[in-house]
Design a protein around this motif. Structure first.
Motif, PDB file in Angstrom:
ATOM      1  N   THR A 269       0.837  -1.188   0.000  1.00  0.00           N
ATOM      2  CA  THR A 269       0.000   0.000   0.000  1.00  0.00           C
ATOM      3  C   THR A 269       0.874   1.241   0.000  1.00  0.00           C
ATOM      4  O   THR A 269       1.932   1.282   0.630  1.00  0.00           O
ATOM      5  CB  THR A 269      -0.934   0.033   1.223  1.00  0.00           C
ATOM      6  OG1 THR A 269      -0.155  -0.064   2.429  1.00  0.00           O
ATOM      7  CG2 THR A 269      -1.933  -1.107   1.165  1.00  0.00           C
ATOM      8  N   TRP A 270       0.406   2.270  -0.729  1.00  0.00           N
ATOM      9  CA  TRP A 270       1.105   3.546  -0.850  1.00  0.00           C
ATOM     10  C   TRP A 270       0.066   4.644  -0.648  1.00  0.00           C
ATOM     11  O   TRP A 270      -0.941   4.673  -1.360  1.00  0.00           O
ATOM     12  CB  TRP A 270       1.734   3.688  -2.229  1.00  0.00           C
ATOM     13  CG  TRP A 270       2.691   2.588  -2.603  1.00  0.00           C
ATOM     14  CD1 TRP A 270       2.382   1.387  -3.159  1.00  0.00           C
ATOM     15  CD2 TRP A 270       4.113   2.615  -2.456  1.00  0.00           C
ATOM     16  NE1 TRP A 270       3.516   0.642  -3.374  1.00  0.00           N
ATOM     17  CE2 TRP A 270       4.598   1.385  -2.952  1.00  0.00           C
ATOM     18  CE3 TRP A 270       5.022   3.556  -1.968  1.00  0.00           C
ATOM     19  CZ2 TRP A 270       5.955   1.063  -2.967  1.00  0.00           C
ATOM     20  CZ3 TRP A 270       6.376   3.240  -1.986  1.00  0.00           C
ATOM     21  CH2 TRP A 270       6.832   2.018  -2.473  1.00  0.00           C
ATOM     22  N   PHE A 271       0.302   5.546   0.297  1.00  0.00           N
ATOM     23  CA  PHE A 271      -0.657   6.612   0.587  1.00  0.00           C
ATOM     24  C   PHE A 271       0.028   7.972   0.476  1.00  0.00           C
ATOM     25  O   PHE A 271       0.870   8.326   1.312  1.00  0.00           O
ATOM     26  CB  PHE A 271      -1.257   6.448   1.985  1.00  0.00           C
ATOM     27  CG  PHE A 271      -2.114   5.227   2.139  1.00  0.00           C
ATOM     28  CD1 PHE A 271      -3.402   5.204   1.629  1.00  0.00           C
ATOM     29  CD2 PHE A 271      -1.632   4.102   2.781  1.00  0.00           C
ATOM     30  CE1 PHE A 271      -4.197   4.076   1.763  1.00  0.00           C
ATOM     31  CE2 PHE A 271      -2.416   2.968   2.923  1.00  0.00           C
ATOM     32  CZ  PHE A 271      -3.704   2.957   2.402  1.00  0.00           C
ATOM     33  N   PRO A 272      -0.306   8.767  -0.568  1.00  0.00           N
ATOM     34  CA  PRO A 272       0.277  10.115  -0.693  1.00  0.00           C
ATOM     35  C   PRO A 272      -0.348  11.048   0.331  1.00  0.00           C
ATOM     36  O   PRO A 272      -1.560  11.066   0.505  1.00  0.00           O
ATOM     37  CB  PRO A 272      -0.110  10.510  -2.121  1.00  0.00           C
ATOM     38  CG  PRO A 272      -1.375   9.764  -2.390  1.00  0.00           C
ATOM     39  CD  PRO A 272      -1.273   8.471  -1.631  1.00  0.00           C
ATOM     40  N   GLN A 273       0.492  11.866   0.991  1.00  0.00           N
ATOM     41  CA  GLN A 273      -0.072  12.628   2.106  1.00  0.00           C
ATOM     42  C   GLN A 273       0.248  14.117   2.095  1.00  0.00           C
ATOM     43  O   GLN A 273      -0.568  14.902   2.552  1.00  0.00           O
ATOM     44  CB  GLN A 273       0.345  11.957   3.430  1.00  0.00           C
ATOM     45  CG  GLN A 273      -0.272  10.570   3.533  1.00  0.00           C
ATOM     46  CD  GLN A 273       0.140   9.788   4.763  1.00  0.00           C
ATOM     47  OE1 GLN A 273       1.292   9.782   5.156  1.00  0.00           O
ATOM     48  NE2 GLN A 273      -0.809   9.112   5.371  1.00  0.00           N
ATOM     49  N   ALA A 274       1.371  14.552   1.600  1.00  0.00           N
ATOM     50  CA  ALA A 274       1.654  15.998   1.572  1.00  0.00           C
ATOM     51  C   ALA A 274       2.852  16.279   0.675  1.00  0.00           C
ATOM     52  O   ALA A 274       3.838  15.538   0.690  1.00  0.00           O
ATOM     53  CB  ALA A 274       1.926  16.528   2.983  1.00  0.00           C
ATOM     54  N   PHE A 275       2.766  17.367  -0.094  1.00  0.00           N
ATOM     55  CA  PHE A 275       3.938  17.867  -0.823  1.00  0.00           C
ATOM     56  C   PHE A 275       4.833  18.630   0.143  1.00  0.00           C
ATOM     57  O   PHE A 275       4.359  19.235   1.114  1.00  0.00           O
ATOM     58  CB  PHE A 275       3.504  18.808  -1.945  1.00  0.00           C
ATOM     59  CG  PHE A 275       3.032  18.117  -3.188  1.00  0.00           C
ATOM     60  CD1 PHE A 275       3.920  17.775  -4.201  1.00  0.00           C
ATOM     61  CD2 PHE A 275       1.688  17.803  -3.351  1.00  0.00           C
ATOM     62  CE1 PHE A 275       3.485  17.147  -5.354  1.00  0.00           C
ATOM     63  CE2 PHE A 275       1.244  17.173  -4.498  1.00  0.00           C
ATOM     64  CZ  PHE A 275       2.143  16.836  -5.505  1.00  0.00           C
ATOM     65  N   GLN A 276       6.104  18.616  -0.136  1.00  0.00           N
ATOM     66  CA  GLN A 276       7.009  19.467   0.623  1.00  0.00           C
ATOM     67  C   GLN A 276       6.895  20.902   0.104  1.00  0.00           C
ATOM     68  O   GLN A 276       6.460  21.132  -1.034  1.00  0.00           O
ATOM     69  CB  GLN A 276       8.431  18.951   0.515  1.00  0.00           C
ATOM     70  CG  GLN A 276       8.595  17.604   1.225  1.00  0.00           C
ATOM     71  CD  GLN A 276      10.037  17.287   1.485  1.00  0.00           C
ATOM     72  OE1 GLN A 276      10.748  16.890   0.577  1.00  0.00           O
ATOM     73  NE2 GLN A 276      10.479  17.466   2.722  1.00  0.00           N
ATOM     74  N   PRO A 277       7.258  21.893   0.913  1.00  0.00           N
ATOM     75  CA  PRO A 277       7.049  23.300   0.534  1.00  0.00           C
ATOM     76  C   PRO A 277       7.695  23.700  -0.782  1.00  0.00           C
ATOM     77  O   PRO A 277       7.172  24.575  -1.475  1.00  0.00           O
ATOM     78  CB  PRO A 277       7.660  24.063   1.709  1.00  0.00           C
ATOM     79  CG  PRO A 277       7.560  23.131   2.868  1.00  0.00           C
ATOM     80  CD  PRO A 277       7.767  21.762   2.295  1.00  0.00           C
ATOM     81  N   ASP A 278       8.823  23.085  -1.159  1.00  0.00           N
ATOM     82  CA  ASP A 278       9.475  23.447  -2.415  1.00  0.00           C
ATOM     83  C   ASP A 278       8.889  22.699  -3.613  1.00  0.00           C
ATOM     84  O   ASP A 278       9.294  22.928  -4.757  1.00  0.00           O
ATOM     85  CB  ASP A 278      10.983  23.210  -2.342  1.00  0.00           C
ATOM     86  CG  ASP A 278      11.341  21.753  -2.045  1.00  0.00           C
ATOM     87  OD1 ASP A 278      10.435  20.892  -2.044  1.00  0.00           O
ATOM     88  OD2 ASP A 278      12.536  21.479  -1.818  1.00  0.00           O
ATOM     89  N   GLY A 279       7.952  21.789  -3.367  1.00  0.00           N
ATOM     90  CA  GLY A 279       7.311  21.053  -4.437  1.00  0.00           C
ATOM     91  C   GLY A 279       8.134  19.931  -5.025  1.00  0.00           C
ATOM     92  O   GLY A 279       7.690  19.240  -5.945  1.00  0.00           O
ATOM     93  N   ARG A 280       9.335  19.720  -4.503  1.00  0.00           N
ATOM     94  CA  ARG A 280      10.221  18.717  -5.088  1.00  0.00           C
ATOM     95  C   ARG A 280      10.019  17.329  -4.497  1.00  0.00           C
ATOM     96  O   ARG A 280      10.454  16.339  -5.082  1.00  0.00           O
ATOM     97  CB  ARG A 280      11.681  19.134  -4.896  1.00  0.00           C
ATOM     98  CG  ARG A 280      12.044  20.434  -5.587  1.00  0.00           C
ATOM     99  CD  ARG A 280      13.475  20.822  -5.273  1.00  0.00           C
ATOM    100  NE  ARG A 280      13.841  22.092  -5.903  1.00  0.00           N
ATOM    101  CZ  ARG A 280      14.989  22.707  -5.715  1.00  0.00           C
ATOM    102  NH1 ARG A 280      15.907  22.167  -4.911  1.00  0.00           N
ATOM    103  NH2 ARG A 280      15.236  23.865  -6.318  1.00  0.00           N
ATOM    104  N   GLY A 281       9.395  17.285  -3.340  1.00  0.00           N
ATOM    105  CA  GLY A 281       9.225  16.004  -2.668  1.00  0.00           C
ATOM    106  C   GLY A 281       7.788  15.765  -2.254  1.00  0.00           C
ATOM    107  O   GLY A 281       7.001  16.704  -2.084  1.00  0.00           O
ATOM    108  N   LEU A 282       7.444  14.501  -2.103  1.00  0.00           N
ATOM    109  CA  LEU A 282       6.111  14.098  -1.667  1.00  0.00           C
ATOM    110  C   LEU A 282       6.268  13.191  -0.457  1.00  0.00           C
ATOM    111  O   LEU A 282       7.012  12.197  -0.501  1.00  0.00           O
ATOM    112  CB  LEU A 282       5.387  13.354  -2.795  1.00  0.00           C
ATOM    113  CG  LEU A 282       3.966  12.868  -2.498  1.00  0.00           C
ATOM    114  CD1 LEU A 282       3.010  14.055  -2.352  1.00  0.00           C
ATOM    115  CD2 LEU A 282       3.479  11.933  -3.611  1.00  0.00           C
TER     116      LEU A 282
END
Length: 677
Positions: A269-282
C-alpha cells in the motif's frame, strides 16, 4: 477509502434496538417509532427504558476544520435532545458551540472557505444512502446552496492553495472533489462498472466547475496539491492490500503512476499525504519495505525514497503538516491505541514526545496560521473530546468536555486490556477485553464477543459508549477480537483471510471460545456473538459453526450470502469487495462462496438470533437480512428482526439507535443472562 475512523465507534453505534409492529403502545410499553419495522421481539417495557436511559446520552465531539484566520474550530456535535450530529462553530476553548446546520441526517464533514472563512462547504447524504451531495453554507445569511447535481455520489477532496503573485489579488478559492455515478442508469439498469470524475470548482460559482480528469473505476481520491497548484497527488485504492500513487497535471490533465513502479505487482500500500514546501518532494506512507506502513519522502525528479528515522514498529500515517511544511503530526497505531508523534520534516526524525492527557488520539490537524495542533482524544471514561497543543511550548488546552449523564461515574467503567490466544494453526490472535468488576459480579461471567467490520477494521482502545451498560450494570465481560484480516498487525496478517482463506478467521473465534473456557472468571456456557457489517457475517458464521457453544447471535447489517451481496452492493464498491472476498464471476470461486455462505448453511443455526438492518444500506443491501431471517425462521429458530426505513449501514439517528439498544438489552436478558443447562 481508508478506515480512519475508530472501529469502536462503529461497534458502539451498532450495538443498539426492536419489537412486533404495534400501532400504539400498551400501557407501560415503548412504542417503536413509525420508521421502525419490528418483528418477533417482545414489547420494550418503559421500566427498561428508564433503567438504561442514562447510557444513551453520551455524546462526543469530532474535529472538522480550523477557521483559516481565527482561533476557531468547526466541529461535529450532537446536542442534547437532538437526533443526529450537526456542524457547530466553536469560537474558543470551552465556548458554547454555535449550531450551523440542522438536518434530519448527520453532518460530519465540512471545510471552511480557506481565504477568510466566510462560508463552509459540507457534504450530506439522505436516509443513510451514503450518496453524499455537496452544499455551501454562507455564514452571514445561513443560506444553504446545493453545489452539485443529484444522481451521483460526491466527496470533497482538497482546496488549491491559491497563492497570488506579489501585489496581485488572490484568486478565488478552488475545491477539488470527486463524483461517482450511482448504481442504476437513467433507464433503471444496474451499471456494470463506473468511473470517477475529478472536478475543480469555485463554490461561490459552482456553475463554472471544470472536469479535470475522468479516472477509470473507483477508489480515487485527490490527497495533496503542489505548492504551485500545478499538480495533485492521487490515491488509487484497489484493496486493503494494494494501492497506487498517481501524479495529475491540473493544467493539461495528464497523469502518470508514481508508485509502485509500473509493472510491479507486489502487494503493498502507498498513501500520498503531503507535498514538501518546495514542491520537489512528496511525503507518503507505505508498507512496501516491511510489514507496517512507514513514513517516506519521495524525490519527484529522481524517484528516490528516503525513509523516516522513526523506530516505531507499527503502522504510521501523516495526519497533518504545518503550513510551512516543517512540522508533521504522525499517528501510530500501537497495538490498538493511536499515539501522536511530532516529526521534523527536514530530517524525518522524531521530536520530543508531547505530554497529552490519557487516552487514544483520533484526529490531528495544524491551524494554518497559528501552528496550533487540534486533536481528539477518548478513553474508557468518556467519548471523543477536543484539545489543542502548542508545539512550541508543549501547552495542551481542552476545547470541549462531555458531561456525564446524571447518576453515572464514568471513571468506574472497565478499562480495556489486550489479551492474546493461539488459533488453530498456531497463529497468535489478539483482542481487547473489558472485564466486569469481580467485587460487584463474582464468579464466572457471561461473555459478549463483539466482532468488528471491514473485514480490515480493527478493535481499538477507546470508549465503549452504550456497551458500558452491559459491563457495568449486567456484569457481562466484552471481548473484541482482532481476527486475521484485521488491520494494524502487519500486511501479512491483513491478507490472511482473503479469498479461499475466509473461514480461517471464523476458526479464530473457535479458538477464542477455547480460550474463554480456560479463564477462571469467564463462563463458556454463556457466550453471545455480535457483529456489524463484516462482523455481522462473522456472527452468522459463528452461529453456524459453533451453535452448541453460544447462547445466540446478533447480526447487524451483515452479509448472509457472498454471491447475492456482490451482485447487489453498490457498483462503486463491487470491484473493491471482489478483491477481498473473491470474484463471484469465476465459477470455482462462486462455488466456494456459495458453499461457505451462512444462508447456504442456515439449518445449522439453532440458537436465537437478532438481525438489525437499514432499508437504505448501499453496502450490504437489506435483502441480505431479509433472506437470512426467512431461512432461519423456517427452521423453527426464534429470530428477532428490526429494520429502519430511514437508515443505511448502521443506525445514525438517536431515536432508532436507542430502540435498538433497548431491544439488545432484552435479547441479552433472554439469552446470555439466562442460566444455561
Amino acid at each position: 477509502m481508508r478506515l480512519t475512523t475508530s472501529v469502536l465507534c462503529l461497534i458502539t453505534a451498532l450495538l443498539a434496538s426492536a419489537c412486533s409492529s404495534l400501532p400504539t403502545a400498551e400501557p407501560g410499553v415503548l412504542a417503536p417509532n413509525p420508521n421502525l419495522v419490528v418483528q418477533g421481539i417482545p414489547p420494550v417495557p418503559m421500566s427498561l427504558v428508564k433503567a438504561v436511559g442514562r447510557y444513551t446520552e453520551f455524546s462526543g465531539d469530532r474535529f472538522v476544520d480550523w477557521h483559516p484566520n481565527r482561533r476557531e474550530m468547526l466541529i461535529s456535535h450532537r446536542a442534547e435532545g437532538a437526533s443526529t450530529p450537526q456542524l457547530y462553530r466553536l469560537s474558543g476553548p470551552m465556548a458554547e458551540p454555535e449550531a450551523l446546520t440542522d438536518f434530519a441526517d448527520p453532518v460530519r464533514v465540512g471545510r471552511y472557505d480557506p481565504r477568510d472563512g466566510r462560508y463552509i462547504v459540507f457534504q450530506r447524504a439522505s436516509g443513510g444512502n451514503e450518496a453524499d451531495q455537496l452544499y455551501r453554507l454562507d455564514l452571514d445569511t445561513r443560506v444553504v446552496t446545493p453545489l452539485v447535481d443529484a444522481g451521483q455520489r460526491y466527496e470533497m477532496n482538497v482546496w488549491l492553495h491559491g497563492n497570488a503573485a506579489p501585489g496581485a489579488e488572490a484568486p478565488p478559492a478552488q475545491l477539488l472533489y470527486t463524483a461517482v455515478p450511482l448504481d442504476r442508469t437513467a433507464q433503471g439498469d444496474r451499471r456494470a462498472s463506473v468511473d470517477t470524475t475529478l472536478w475543480l470548482a469555485d463554490p461561490l460559482h459552482p456553475e463554472g466547475r471544470r472536469s479535470v480528469a475522468t479516472l477509470p473505476g473507483t477508489g480515487w481520491e485527490a490527497t495533496a496539491v503542489s505548492p504551485d497548484d500545478r499538480q495533485v497527488a492521487l490515491l488509487r485504492y484497489l484493496s486493503a492490500n494494494r494501492t497506487e500513487i498517481w501524479l495529475l497535471d491540473l493544467v493539461n490533465g495528464e497523469r502518470r503512476q508514481l508508485l509502485p513502479p509500473v509493472g510491479d505487482t507486489t502487494s503493498a500500500t502507498w498513501f500520498p499525504q503531503a507535498f514538501q514546501p518546495d514542491g520537489r518532494g512528496l511525503l507518503l506512507s507505505s508498507d512496501a519495505r516491511g510489514e507496517f506502513r512507514q513514513l517516506l519522502r519521495l524525490d519527484l525528479k529522481s524517484g528516490h525514497l528516503t525513509p523516516a528515522r522513526l523506530p516505531i514498529p507499527w503502522d504510521l500515517d501523516l495526519a497533518s503538516s504545518t503550513e510551512e511544511g516543517d512540522l508533521l503530526a504522525v499517528l501510530a497505531n500501537e497495538d490498538g491505541r493511536t499515539v501522536l508523534h511530532l516529526v521534523d520534516s527536514r530530517t524525518l526524525s522524531e521530536l520530543p514526545q508531547p505530554t497529552l492527557p490519557e487516552g487514544t488520539v483520533g484526529q490531528a490537524s495544524f491551524h494554518p496560521a497559528t501552528r496550533e495542533l487540534a486533536f481528539s482524544l477518548n478513553n474508557s471514561a468518556g467519548p471523543s473530546q477536543l484539545y489543542s497543543l502548542n508545539p512550541a511550548t508543549g501547552q495542551v488546552q481542552q476545547w470541549t468536555e462531555a458531561q456525564a449523564p446524571a447518576g453515572l461515574d464514568p471513571q468506574q467503567f472497565a478499562r480495556q486490556a489486550v489479551v492474546r490466544w493461539p488459533s488453530f494453526d498456531g497463529l497468535t490472535i489478539s483482542g481487547l477485553i473489558s472485564r466486569a468488576d469481580p467485587q460487584r459480579f463474582p464468579g464466572r461471567r457471561p461473555v459478549l464477543i463483539a466482532i468488528h467490520g471491514g473485514p480490515e477494521g480493527q478493535a481499538r482502545i477507546g470508549f465503549l459508549g452504550q456497551a458500558n451498560y452491559y459491563v457495568h450494570e449486567l456484569g457481562v465481560t466484552i471481548v473484541q477480537p482482532n481476527v486475521r484480516g484485521s488491520s494494524g498487525f502487519g500486511k501479512t496478517f491483513l491478507a490472511a483471510d482473503n479469498g479461499p482463506k475466509r473461514e480461517d478467521s471464523v476458526q479464530d473465534i473457535g479458538a477464542l471460545l477455547d480460550w474463554i473456557a480456560t479463564q477462571p472468571d469467564l463462563d463458556p456456557s454463556r457466550v453471545l456473538v455480535i457483529g456489524g457489517s463484516y462482523g455481522g457475517y462473522m456472527s452468522l458464521a459463528v452461529a453456524e459453526h459453533y451453535a452448541d457453544r453460544i447462547a445466540g447471535n446478533i447480526d447487524i447489517v451483515g452479509i448472509s450470502h457472498f454471491v447475492t451481496f456482490l451482485n447487489n452492493t453498490e457498483s462503486y464498491r463491487r470491484d473493491l469487495r471482489r478483491v477481498e472476498y473473491g470474484d463471484e464471476r469465476d465459477p470455482a470461486m462462486r462455488a466456494f462462496l456459495e458453499r461457505i455462505s451462512p444462508l447456504t448453511n442456515a439449518e445449522k443455526i439453532q440458537k436465537p438470533m437478532f438481525v438489525v438492518q437499514g432499508k437504505n444500506d448501499p453496502r450490504v443491501p437489506w435483502t441480505e437480512a431479509e433472506q437470512i431471517v426467512a431461512k432461519v425462521r423456517a427452521n423453527g429458530v426464534p429470530v428477532w428482526y428490526l429494520r429502519a426505513e430511514n437508515e443505511g449501514h448502521g443506525f445514525q439517528r438517536k431515536e432508532n439507535a436507542d430502540f435498538q439498544f433497548y431491544a439488545t438489552v432484552l435479547f441479552l436478558q433472554q439469552t446470555l443472562l439466562k442460566p444455561q443447562n
